[in-house]
Scaffold this active site. Sequence first.
Site, PDB file in Angstrom:
ATOM      1  CD  GLU A 106     -43.569  43.649  -8.483  1.00 21.96           C
ATOM      2  OE1 GLU A 106     -42.333  43.807  -8.508  1.00 21.96           O
ATOM      3  OE2 GLU A 106     -44.363  44.347  -9.132  1.00 21.96           O
ATOM      4  CG  ASP A 108     -47.440  43.655  -9.016  1.00 19.52           C
ATOM      5  OD1 ASP A 108     -46.747  43.707  -8.001  1.00 19.52           O
ATOM      6  OD2 ASP A 108     -46.973  43.670 -10.176  1.00 19.52           O
ATOM      7  CD  GLU A 110     -49.317  47.594 -11.341  1.00 22.71           C
ATOM      8  OE1 GLU A 110     -48.246  48.224 -11.296  1.00 22.71           O
ATOM      9  OE2 GLU A 110     -49.680  46.918 -12.328  1.00 22.71           O
TER      10      GLU A 110
END
Length: 293
Positions: A106, A108, A110
């Site tokens: 993953e 990311d 955010e």
Amino acid sequence: MGSQIWTLFLILASLACAAHCAAPRTPVPVPFGRNYYPTWAFDHIKYFNGGSEIQLHLDKYTGTGFQSKGSYLFGHFSMDIKMVPGDSAGTVTAFYLSSQNSEHDEIDFEFLGNRSGQPYILQTNVFTGGKGDKEQRIFLWFDPTKAFHRYSVLWNLYQIVFFVDDVPIRVFKNSKDLGVRFPFDQPMKIYNSLWNADDWATRGGLEKTDWSKAPFIASYKGFHIDGCEASVNAKFCATQGKSWWDQPEFRDLDAAQWRRLRWVRQKYTIYNYCTDRKRIPILPPECKRDRDI
């Protein structure tokens, strides 16, 4: 005289290339439906300008999200996002890549909401083999609620680079030779969402979502994907070595990009797992490759 002018032009062009030739290609805007589709709470996604721009809405009942139609093994992916304005404490606006397996990879972005007047926090993370704990956090050098800004990921066999408006804010190098797993054989889909995470998102969960301010709205456009599309079970990219992001100039940052990254680290970084000896007593092997650690 003409030859001198031409020589000067070549010198200036060479200097410009040294600063920008390794920059990812400028994304071409595309409509939402070409690369993406909604995945949950369809009525909380609003469409504008023929689908070239959308809004995600979050209320006390639900957030919403969308994902890419395809899965990709390496490439360049970006999204133009305008964050939730005002009091957005407890909310998370996300743009990330993730594989489908339990030991997933993953990448990311955010964006952690804030109380009015406080800055947004951008958290990045990389999961390899289902394990994350590689967080870095920065303040942005602009108000991300006032206008759209581009957030991008360049992912190839050599590095993962996070960009904000073409400024590199993080590099995660391939350190498999040091025993560190690197995302290289699990195709990923691209996900985007707006959701409530007031148990941790703002000041570690101390600031709760004020639902009287709902709906919270984040705007998206751009929807750029330039990657090697593959089945979710693929272990390699069929065009490996032939795509622009595989070329030598994209295997590392150039000198100008390293200077810009250092500027971000010195002025805007508020947390880096590589320097957190309290939480992680032993320096992670991949951090040894970091020029500033």
